[in-house]
Design an enzyme around this catalytic site. Structure first.
Site, short mmCIF file in Angstrom:
data_model
loop_
_atom_site.label_atom_id
_atom_site.label_comp_id
_atom_site.label_asym_id
_atom_site.label_seq_id
_atom_site.Cartn_x
_atom_site.Cartn_y
_atom_site.Cartn_z
N ASP A 450 6.88 -28.36 -32.61
CA ASP A 450 6.73 -29.97 -32.44
C ASP A 450 6.90 -30.49 -30.93
OD1 ASP A 450 5.74 -32.28 -33.42
OD2 ASP A 450 7.64 -32.61 -34.43
N GLU A 453 3.57 -31.81 -26.55
CA GLU A 453 2.54 -32.29 -25.63
C GLU A 453 2.81 -32.21 -24.18
OE1 GLU A 453 3.94 -33.72 -28.31
OE2 GLU A 453 2.25 -33.06 -29.86
#
Ligand SMILES: *[C@@H]1O[C@H](CO)[C@@H](O)[C@H](O)[C@H]1NC(C)=O
Ligand SMILES: *[C@@H]1O[C@H](CO)[C@@H](O)[C@H](O)[C@H]1NC(C)=O
Ligand SMILES: *[C@@H]1O[C@H](CO)[C@@H](O)[C@H](O)[C@H]1NC(C)=O
Ligand SMILES: *[C@@H]1O[C@H](CO)[C@@H](O)[C@H](O)[C@H]1NC(C)=O
Ligand SMILES: *[C@@H]1O[C@H](CO)[C@@H](O)[C@H](O)[C@H]1NC(C)=O
Ligand SMILES: *[C@@H]1O[C@H](CO)[C@@H](O)[C@H](O)[C@H]1NC(C)=O
Ligand SMILES: CC(=O)N[C@H]1CO[C@H](CO)[C@@H](O)[C@@H]1O
Length: 883
Positions: A450, A453
């Protein structure tokens, strides 16, 4: 030669008034008026500036103001290219072994700094259905995405496309030979190739365009002045924002039902502007223009051809059926960051999670799995004096650095954090060691990665970002937050392979690669991994969940279908949303409907946030609980079918969850459907996506379809009992001419239809995938109107590496013809003996058969309501007949 527009001669900010020569004032020059609105290609895409006539003309473009639209809405651009705007000219073109090489020259500067004067054009006719076109700086190397595309050594002999060039201005014209359809025509607007601004436009042969992720949008994109931005970003999925991953790939349906796909292999911040011409503009701020074009001709083939370039997903593992503990059907327990000590990766909360190791041991005893989260950011402060992951990563120099050569520090859940540089192979080794240390305490079965990005609660770093053209490029695509460093690290951050500016969109891919290989090293089995951030080729390493959506919104449930279908196009078949939604509180009705839809997500997981209403089945009324349990059992009963679909995805790049038009490409009515989908070729899922209804309207494509529940009903009892338990009345099959149908859908019911002509391998569901897998198979034969059916089954142990490559599996083809039915095992190995057909149910038999033979021997059977089910049980290995 190049015709130089008069208004450009000597143009510069100082003589704006002069060069416009009659532009100012109400009447724009005729050449500008000649450009129809839909054909106006934006010459001033900067979204933070309201373009004026002066600004526009300083670029040598046409300015025609149209009425302003509502805030945030785009319309016809006010500033657009005149037909004679200077572009590149093709100066020479020579044949090569695989295609052609050419030189493009720009004689007139465009308006962004560091315009590249001379470009190299490479064309490779890679296969009869695949074309590769690359445009780059002829003199200096530029950043290129390191994707290991299999090399082609022979030029395609009979391409189904023809390629022509416009020499001056340079343009690519690509046509499908069979229909003459013009798939690409890049002369519609100038090619621009500056160091930090690369732009190429094309006309499109239709408005039916899909892909271009990751975005929250309908599956079919609007071409009504719609700009989609690509820059990996942590944000709750919101319409028109750039989201977690970047997939610069589109699929387009052409008139008549052919399809083609275009992939731009480029990882820089990018946007794609769509307009009603229909036309499309790629705008990227780095790298090269490296296009792969796939000619299909059907949509399935386009996606297969795309995956021949980016790679296919690995073999399925049984983790495709995970579910939350506390459900009545626990398959796997997942942990979000709460298990960690202070949210630091590779630690355990010593208060609340001391018993995690024994819990995991207990899960394993019951055939259940354990999957924990890992965040990308590594805590850079150590309250306990030392923290091996950071201390050692620092010692080995494995983090992203600032331009000053210091680790870049941002902030994520644990507080201040550094960010591992997964472009450095040494980081993969360190990541493996971290996972090994943790595995020694907690023998996990998979990982979800997770915040990759990578997400940063600060913009850039604790010190912001330095001035310069990486963090403040001449042009910034329309990213959320208006800055490349918004909620992530500085674009100028240094990584081993390049600057973060080039690598940002690859962060999740590179972390997935490191994690998947570590999982294989540690467990010696197929890795199970899902990632929030993704890039093309990610399907080889991980699946994807669609991010953190909202539990209280029905539209979030709807948007999960376009999301699912888009990721099918991107070659990441293992995909699903958080069932019942993540943030916010769900309701019993929404959660029940969502469980029904979610049971048909290839990746099926219920995930909640803290401090909100519980949403596992036990939190609801007995009726809702039963509905949820039923649909999960239905999923488990279909495991052999789903598993086989994943096998086909691995083998040839087939999609698992599939848009209807993939199976019915000539039926234009299917092209816009994104509230229904198929599993493979043959199972149609029509979920309810609105509150307060007890029916659903869905499209039933042309052909015979059978209600799934009527089909399976006699076959799900543990042993076929005779006579079969009471059956529903006739009418369970329907012949559609291709129509919208209103179907009954009370809260406990999900509409599922089996396509005539297919055979679904199913099993009596157990409470875990492991238990389910031990049960004998039940074949559902749904006859076509010609009384034929076909299906297949791939079966192996579900976790060993390379079973297919080593031949340790069963692959059985079932084929029903009018003279009988048969099965053929295509390969053997020790696993082959493990397939047992327990029950066979043939649906759509018009009159009772006189007898049923198995390998020549007569067998008892039952017949009722057009269904025949013979009574036998046969271990099936290799060639033979199960029926
Ligand atoms: C094409 O061939 C000509 C003549 O041999 C040569 O001058 C030119 O540089 C070549 N162009 C390219 C792009 O290789
Ligand atoms: C493109 O070139 C082919 C020959 O390679 C020719 O047959 C075709 O007509 C050309 N198409 C256009 C639009 O010029
Ligand atoms: C390509 O586009 C140009 C510019 O709009 C147009 O003049 C030309 O006719 C188009 N060519 C084809 C083959 O469609
Ligand atoms: C980052 O800095 C460290 C020293 O602090 C150095 O060892 C490492 O090589 C640098 N990494 C990059 C990608 O420049
Ligand atoms: C084949 O698969 C079976 C079932 O998992 C396993 O027990 C056996 O070791 C495998 N054999 C080979 C040669 O890999
Ligand atoms: C099924 O069997 C028939 C008759 O033997 C054959 O013509 C057909 O090709 C088979 N279909 C498949 C998909 O194997
Ligand atoms: C609107 C909403 O609930 N947004 C949340 C979605 O999830 C993220 C976590 O990734 C939260 O930060 C948002 O507040």
């Amino acid at each position: 030669g190049v015709s130089v527009p008069p208004h450009l001669a000597g143009s510069g900010p100082s003589d704006l008034g002069k060069v416009s020569g009659g532009w100012l004032g109400p009447t724009p020059p005729p050449k500008c008026l000649l450009v129809p609105e839909s054909q106006r290609f934006d010459c001033y895409p900067e979204r933070r500036v309201v373009v004026t006539q002066e600004l526009c003309e300083s670029r040598g473009c046409c300015f025609i103001q149209s009425p302003p639209l509502a805030e945030g809405k785009q319309g016809v651009p006010w500033c657009f290219y005149p037909p004679d705007f200077p572009s590149y000219a093709l100066e020479s073109l020579n044949q090569t072994a695989l295609g052609m090489v050419g030189v493009l020259v720009r004689r007139e500067k465009a308006y962004y700094p560091r315009d590249i004067e001379k470009l190299r054009l490479d064309v490779e006719f890679e296969t009869d259905t695949r074309l590769h076109i690359k445009i780059t700086d002829a003199a200096n190397p530029r950043y290129e995405v390191p994707l290991d595309v299999p090399r082609v050594t022979k030029r395609a002999e009979n391409p189904i496309y023809s390629l022509n060039f416009s020499w001056d201005p340079f343009g690519v014209l690509l046509q499908r030979k069979a229909t003459g359809a013009v798939l690409l025509n890049t002369t519609v607007a100038p090619l621009i190739f500056a160091d930090q601004f690369l732009q190429i436009s094309t006309s499109l042969p239709s408005k039916f365009l899909y892909g271009l992720g990751e975005h929250r949008d309908s599956f079919l994109h609007s071409l009504d002045w719609n700009t989609l931005t690509f820059w990996a970003r942590d944000v709750a999925p919101t319409e028109s924002f750039n989201l977690y991953g970047a997939h610069p790939f589109y699929l387009l349906m052409e008139e008549g039902g052919n399809a083609h796909g275009v992939f731009l292999l480029n990882s820089n911040a990018m946007e794609v502007a769509l307009q009603p011409a229909p036309g499309l503009t790629w705008r990227t701020i780095g790298g090269v223009l490296d296009f792969y074009i796939f000619l299909g001709p059907d949509p399935n083939m386009v996606i297969q051809q795309y995956q021949q370039v980016i790679g296919k997903c690995p073999h399925p593992n049984t983790a495709i059926c995970r579910h939350l503990l506390h459900a009545h059907i626990p398959d796997a327990q997942w942990n979000d960051i709460d298990y960690m000590d202070g949210y630091r990766d590779f630690t355990l909360d010593s208060q609340k999670f001391t018993s995690l190791p024994s819990l995991v041991e207990d899960l394993h005893k019951h055939g259940q799995r354990y999957v924990m989260i890992l965040d990308a950011g590594i805590s850079s402060t150590s309250p306990h004096g030392s923290y091996w992951p950071f201390d050692e990563g620092l010692r080995r120099g494995l983090f992203l650095n600032t331009t000053k050569g210091q680790p870049l520090i941002g902030q994520v859940w644990p507080g201040f954090t550094a960010f591992p540089d997964f472009s450095n192979p040494d980081t993969h080794q360190w990541w493996l060691e971290n996972l090994q240390h943790f595995y020694a305490h907690v023998p996990f079965d998979g990982v979800w990665i997770d915040m990759n990005e990578p997400s940063n609660f600060m913009d850039g770093s604790e010190d912001g970002c330095p001035p310069g053209e990486l963090d403040s490029p001449p042009y910034t695509p329309a990213v959320l937050g208006d800055s490349l460093s918004a909620k992530t690290v500085c674009a100028s951050a240094e990584q081993k392979a390049s600057v973060h500016y080039n690598l940002h969109n690859l962060y999740g891919l590179m972390e997935a690669k490191a994690t998947a290989s570590a999982l294989v090293r540690i467990r010696g089995k197929r890795p199970f991994l899902v990632s929030r951030s993704t890039f093309p080729s990610q399907g080889r390493y991980s699946g994807h969940w669609l991010g953190d959506n909202r539990s209280h919104q029905w539209k979030d449930m709807y948007y999960s279908i376009p999301g699912l279908l888009s990721f099918s196009l991107f070659g990441i078949p293992l995909v699903g949303a958080d069932i019942c939604g993540f943030s916010g509180s769900t309701s019993e009705e929404l959660c029940t409907r969502w469980m029904q839809l979610g049971a048909f997500y290839p990746f099926s997981r219920n995930h909640n946030t803290q401090n909100e209403q519980a949403q596992d089945p036990t939190a609801f009324s007995p009726a809702a609980r039963t509905a949820m349990k039923d649909v999960l059992l239905t999923r488990y009963s279909l495991l052999p079918f789903l598993y086989t679909l994943f096998h086909r995805a691995h083998l040839q790049g087939d999609t698992v969850a599939r848009p209807l038009f993939f199976e019915f490409p000539r039926d234009v009515a299917t092209w816009e459907l994104d509230r229904q989908f198929l599993w493979g070729q043959s199972l149609l899922v029509t979920p309810v996506l609105e509150p307060g209804v007890d029916s659903v309207t869905g499209y039933i494509p042309q052909g015979t379809w059978y209600d799934f529940y009527t089909v399976r009903n006699p076959c799900l009892s543990p042993e076929p009992s005779h006579p079969c338990p009471s059956l529903p009345a006739q009418g369970s099959s329907l012949n559609s001419s291709g129509e919208m149908l209103k179907m009954s859908a009370p809260l406990e019911h999900l509409n599922l239809h089996v396509r005539g002509g297919s055979i679904l391998p199913t099993q009596k569901p157990g409470t875990t995938t492991g238990v389910t897998r031990g049960n004998p198979l039940r074949l559902i034969v749904a006859l076509s109107s010609h009384a034929t059916a076909w299906g297949d089954l791939f079966w192996d142990d579900g976790e060993s590496l390379d079973t297919f490559e080593k031949g340790n599996y069963s692959y059985v083809v079932f084929n029903v013809t009018q003279v009988g039915c048969g099965g053929e095992g295509r390969s053997g190995g020790p696993m082959a003996t493990k397939v047992t057909i327990g029950t066979l149910s043939i649906f759509g038999v018009q009159k009772p058969p006189s007898k049923v033979l198995l390998n020549g021997q007569e067998k008892p059977f039952s017949y009722l309501d057009n269904q025949v089910w013979p009574h036998f049980r046969v271990p099936f290995a290799g060639r033979g007949s199960p029926c």
